[in-house]
Design an enzyme around this catalytic site. Sequence first.
Site, PDB file in Angstrom:
ATOM      1  N   TYR A   1       0.846  -1.199   0.000  1.00 27.57           N
ATOM      2  CA  TYR A   1       0.000   0.000   0.000  1.00 27.57           C
ATOM      3  C   TYR A   1       0.880   1.247   0.000  1.00 27.57           C
ATOM      4  O   TYR A   1       1.900   1.286  -0.672  1.00 27.57           O
ATOM      5  CB  TYR A   1      -1.015  -0.041   1.154  1.00 27.57           C
TER       6      TYR A   1
ATOM      7  N   GLU B   1     -13.910   5.068  -1.679  1.00 32.14           N
ATOM      8  CA  GLU B   1     -12.475   5.345  -1.580  1.00 32.14           C
ATOM      9  C   GLU B   1     -12.003   6.225  -2.739  1.00 32.14           C
ATOM     10  O   GLU B   1     -12.280   5.937  -3.913  1.00 32.14           O
ATOM     11  CB  GLU B   1     -11.701   4.015  -1.612  1.00 32.14           C
ATOM     12  N   ASP B   2     -11.301   7.315  -2.413  1.00 25.52           N
ATOM     13  CA  ASP B   2     -10.608   8.158  -3.398  1.00 25.52           C
ATOM     14  C   ASP B   2     -11.534   8.744  -4.457  1.00 25.52           C
ATOM     15  O   ASP B   2     -11.224   8.753  -5.649  1.00 25.52           O
ATOM     16  CB  ASP B   2      -9.452   7.386  -4.043  1.00 25.52           C
TER      17      ASP B   2
ATOM     18  N   ASN C   1       0.021  12.191   1.053  1.00 25.79           N
ATOM     19  CA  ASN C   1       0.808  11.106   0.495  1.00 25.79           C
ATOM     20  C   ASN C   1       0.523  11.008  -0.997  1.00 25.79           C
ATOM     21  O   ASN C   1      -0.408  11.646  -1.484  1.00 25.79           O
ATOM     22  CB  ASN C   1       0.516   9.785   1.239  1.00 25.79           C
TER      23      ASN C   1
ATOM     24  N   ASP D   1     -13.726   6.127   3.615  1.00 29.88           N
ATOM     25  CA  ASP D   1     -12.480   6.024   4.366  1.00 29.88           C
ATOM     26  C   ASP D   1     -11.683   7.318   4.337  1.00 29.88           C
ATOM     27  O   ASP D   1     -11.056   7.688   5.328  1.00 29.88           O
ATOM     28  CB  ASP D   1     -11.635   4.878   3.805  1.00 29.88           C
ATOM     29  N   ASP D   2     -11.698   8.042   3.213  1.00 26.68           N
ATOM     30  CA  ASP D   2     -10.937   9.283   3.120  1.00 26.68           C
ATOM     31  C   ASP D   2     -11.457  10.328   4.102  1.00 26.68           C
ATOM     32  O   ASP D   2     -10.680  11.155   4.592  1.00 26.68           O
ATOM     33  CB  ASP D   2     -11.009   9.847   1.700  1.00 26.68           C
TER      34      ASP D   2
ATOM     35  N   ARG E   1      -9.584  10.740  -7.643  1.00 27.31           N
ATOM     36  CA  ARG E   1      -8.674  11.423  -6.715  1.00 27.31           C
ATOM     37  C   ARG E   1      -7.841  10.375  -5.995  1.00 27.31           C
ATOM     38  O   ARG E   1      -8.053  10.089  -4.821  1.00 27.31           O
ATOM     39  CB  ARG E   1      -9.469  12.271  -5.720  1.00 27.31           C
TER      40      ARG E   1
ATOM     41  N   LYS F   1      -6.416  -1.928  -0.552  1.00 24.62           N
ATOM     42  CA  LYS F   1      -7.176  -1.767   0.698  1.00 24.62           C
ATOM     43  C   LYS F   1      -7.720  -3.107   1.186  1.00 24.62           C
ATOM     44  O   LYS F   1      -7.678  -3.413   2.387  1.00 24.62           O
ATOM     45  CB  LYS F   1      -8.334  -0.794   0.484  1.00 24.62           C
TER      46      LYS F   1
END
Length: 536
Positions: A93, A235-236, A397, A258-259, A146, A164
């Site tokens: 990851y 996610e993202d 990150n 999660d973000d 993203r 993930k």
Amino acid sequence: MSHLTGRSLLRDASQNKGTAFTAEEREAFKLRGLMPHNTCSQAIQVERIMGHVRRKESDIERYIALNALQDRNERLYYRTLIEHIEELMPIVYTPTVGQACKEFAHIYRNPKGFYITPEDRGDIRRMLDNWTEEDVRVIVVTDGERILGLGDLGANGMGIPIGKLALYVALAGVHPKWCMPVMLDVGTENQGLLDDPLYMGYPHPRVRGQAYHDLVEEFVQAVTDKYPDILIQFEDFKTENAFGLLEEYRDRVFSFNDDIQGTAAVTLAGVLASSRISGVPFEEMRIMFLGAGSAAAGIGQLMASAMQERGVPHDDAFRRLWFVDSTGLVVRSRDGLADHKLPFAHDHAPMQLLDAIQEVKPHVLIGATGAPGTFTEEVVALMSQLNDRPGIFALSNPTANAECTAEEAYRWSEGRAIFASGSPFAPVDAHGKHFEPTQANNAYIFPGVGLGAVAVRATRVTDSMFMAAANALATMVDEERLAVGGLFPPLTDIREVSLEVAVATAEVAYKEGLARVDRPDDLRAMLAKMRYDGTY
């Protein structure tokens, strides 16, 4: 006993044991002659795999090697990851997954996950029958717009759900057959991908507006019909979609983002732990954010709730949280503020970051910008002038996007910074002190939350579950760890951390009447018994 034999068995990743098949098994499953004579224990196999991985010359080559192992021997892959989590998690990851997503089409080997495009409208439920596992309980889904700090990577973003879910298995023990990575491939605005002949995604500009939301809605309805107990982790997604989908589905289906929520919980845990170093009680802190996207706003919302839980009135809690975005300090007088910024807009004159720090005097500065180097020497020095032990959280990150490095934070603060980052940094010796900075990694939170919620068949995932997860994580940081600047437990303990987070999550589910499984006499024992570990 497997119904497969011979080469078919060796090609089935979930049942293959390779050279670990015993002489008796080789006879029974028609494997004699298909591999070398000697039977190897799984421990020897792990040792051999780590030798292969360590001989690779780059992290992306290590990623490819581990990916290939997962394709041929699933249990060995997870056993290796579990036993060497500190070394391998940065490969599987963050940060290597970012490079893997950028190069996804170029390093593609075997298919993993489930892809949905606008051309599949009306057929998604029928398509789900093509997925061979019937007992799916966790979906991680992205639209690739993203990805980490890398932006729009289109269908290449599938590396994120795959990664993930590998962490769900390795860290929390969620069974691999329960896991399903999903890509909502609605196109891309990344012209470089559209021009790449190797790109495998939907080769069109992104579908937006009502057509986009209709596709997401059909996906949600289809997966909840096929898998009634499914947990959906978003996610993202781009900020406006991330918040929009969270608000649309959080009270309708078993889901979370999660973000927003996972990042919030791990950051809250880090700030709670930092208070044990600085001596400033959490409820008395002033906290400033550089960046006001989905991650930062999610952190702010959970921190406001945590302060209120500790007795701070609602308005006072929000007055302790300040945001600076690309325009400057988020203030009420600014026109056109996005909805997610409004709760944090204060009656104050507009100003830029340094002046805002001087004016507000925050105890903790949190970066969620995706822009490297934004915590300059001047910024860190000012925070150190205002605080004996300033909190510096450089959360962006992958590593190249960090607001500052660990070495910079310690050097510029004369060794007084309490530092955490979104990507891992090596230990630092500065100003006569030794520091072991720790990563504010969502992996401390989301696998355990998922395990706890899925195990009790919760109907919803609530903010109070993430609050409980953050509190549980913060209490697991010991004094020895704090003494060298670590705000999170070592990664070597992360399976036990995930178990504690799962227990805390399940406890909230029972308290809030969301669990559909009768409470066992020993909740921790039930969760521990459920965990997959890849052993054979």
